[in-house]
Design a protein around this motif. Sequence first.
Motif, PDB file in Angstrom:
ATOM      1  N   GLU A  83      19.860 -18.632  36.226  1.00  0.00           N
ATOM      2  CA  GLU A  83      21.314 -18.799  36.218  1.00  0.00           C
ATOM      3  C   GLU A  83      21.918 -17.425  36.386  1.00  0.00           C
ATOM      4  OE1 GLU A  83      25.432 -18.751  34.818  1.00  0.00           O
ATOM      5  OE2 GLU A  83      23.778 -17.565  34.033  1.00  0.00           O
ATOM      6  N   MET A  84      22.963 -17.343  37.197  1.00  0.00           N
ATOM      7  CA  MET A  84      23.739 -16.110  37.329  1.00  0.00           C
ATOM      8  C   MET A  84      25.192 -16.503  37.537  1.00  0.00           C
ATOM      9  SD  MET A  84      22.472 -14.761  41.096  1.00  0.00           S
ATOM     10  CE  MET A  84      20.737 -14.950  40.820  1.00  0.00           C
ATOM     11  N   ASP A  85      26.101 -15.670  37.045  1.00  0.00           N
ATOM     12  CA  ASP A  85      27.505 -16.034  37.168  1.00  0.00           C
ATOM     13  C   ASP A  85      28.395 -14.812  37.288  1.00  0.00           C
ATOM     14  OD1 ASP A  85      28.539 -15.351  34.281  1.00  0.00           O
ATOM     15  OD2 ASP A  85      26.769 -16.603  33.953  1.00  0.00           O
ATOM     16  N   VAL A  86      29.558 -15.066  37.857  1.00  0.00           N
ATOM     17  CA  VAL A  86      30.611 -14.062  38.000  1.00  0.00           C
ATOM     18  C   VAL A  86      31.790 -14.572  37.192  1.00  0.00           C
ATOM     19  CG1 VAL A  86      32.142 -12.866  39.602  1.00  0.00           C
ATOM     20  CG2 VAL A  86      29.837 -13.531  40.338  1.00  0.00           C
ATOM     21  N   GLN A  87      32.253 -13.759  36.275  1.00  0.00           N
ATOM     22  CA  GLN A  87      33.391 -14.139  35.438  1.00  0.00           C
ATOM     23  C   GLN A  87      34.680 -13.727  36.136  1.00  0.00           C
ATOM     24  OE1 GLN A  87      32.652 -12.338  31.630  1.00  0.00           O
ATOM     25  NE2 GLN A  87      30.641 -13.274  31.451  1.00  0.00           N
ATOM     26  N   ASP A  88      35.519 -14.720  36.424  1.00  0.00           N
ATOM     27  CA  ASP A  88      36.756 -14.448  37.156  1.00  0.00           C
ATOM     28  C   ASP A  88      38.012 -14.520  36.293  1.00  0.00           C
ATOM     29  OD1 ASP A  88      35.471 -13.915  39.582  1.00  0.00           O
ATOM     30  OD2 ASP A  88      35.433 -16.016  40.140  1.00  0.00           O
ATOM     31  N   SER A 100      41.039 -22.673  30.216  1.00  0.00           N
ATOM     32  CA  SER A 100      39.708 -22.778  30.804  1.00  0.00           C
ATOM     33  C   SER A 100      39.269 -21.387  31.246  1.00  0.00           C
ATOM     34  CB  SER A 100      39.723 -23.754  31.992  1.00  0.00           C
ATOM     35  OG  SER A 100      38.405 -24.011  32.427  1.00  0.00           O
ATOM     36  N   TYR A 101      38.205 -21.337  32.001  1.00  0.00           N
ATOM     37  CA  TYR A 101      37.689 -20.065  32.474  1.00  0.00           C
ATOM     38  C   TYR A 101      37.326 -20.183  33.940  1.00  0.00           C
ATOM     39  CZ  TYR A 101      35.960 -15.398  31.754  1.00  0.00           C
ATOM     40  OH  TYR A 101      35.819 -14.038  31.789  1.00  0.00           O
ATOM     41  N   ALA A 102      37.734 -19.214  34.718  1.00  0.00           N
ATOM     42  CA  ALA A 102      37.400 -19.180  36.147  1.00  0.00           C
ATOM     43  C   ALA A 102      36.058 -18.459  36.313  1.00  0.00           C
ATOM     44  CB  ALA A 102      38.493 -18.459  36.925  1.00  0.00           C
ATOM     45  N   TYR A 103      35.207 -19.031  37.131  1.00  0.00           N
ATOM     46  CA  TYR A 103      33.879 -18.460  37.333  1.00  0.00           C
ATOM     47  C   TYR A 103      33.309 -18.929  38.662  1.00  0.00           C
ATOM     48  CZ  TYR A 103      32.308 -23.140  36.295  1.00  0.00           C
ATOM     49  OH  TYR A 103      32.128 -24.492  36.348  1.00  0.00           O
ATOM     50  N   ARG A 104      32.257 -18.254  39.077  1.00  0.00           N
ATOM     51  CA  ARG A 104      31.389 -18.688  40.167  1.00  0.00           C
ATOM     52  C   ARG A 104      29.973 -18.560  39.640  1.00  0.00           C
ATOM     53  NH1 ARG A 104      32.674 -14.402  44.173  1.00  0.00           N
ATOM     54  NH2 ARG A 104      33.469 -13.387  42.329  1.00  0.00           N
TER      55      ARG A 104
END
Length: 164
Positions: A83-88, A100-104
């Motif tokens: 798993e890998m993610d970018v916190q937006d 909520s939270y924006a992510y990719r």
Amino acid sequence: MRQAGRQLRSAGQLHDVVEACQTVRIACADEEGLFIVPMSFGYDWADPEEIDADEPRLALWVHSAGAGRKADAFDREPRVAIEMDVQDGVIAGTYACAYSYAYRSIMGTGTIHRIQGTEAKRYGLTRIMQHLAPEASAGFTDQALARTNIYCIDIDHFTGKQRA
């Protein structure tokens, strides 16, 4: 995927997430059970048209010390999840449950294998450095390579998701 509208479908979108991430979380198992380890990584990417396939090809490169729980688990059971993610950032709402939270993110599965040979290990470490610090010099002594475990995770399936 439950919310199909959030799925990242294009190879370009998926590649952008991989490129933006600095950490991959690897889930694996050993005698004590399941665990997750965050690691820095490098990668090799091939777009579908380059390899005559329906999906892009992704291989992740990671490194570790030669001994310890992580190294033992990687050598014992080659199937892993990633798993890998970018916190937006936070998405503000008008009431608490509307926040909520924006992510990719990318989630997938693959097979991890330890790399043998000086030149192959040098290649893996170079891929890591090119991703994390492309401007840095990436020279490695044979002695450093001999005491470092390098692994490649061949990802066989992955999906991407975003919350804009």
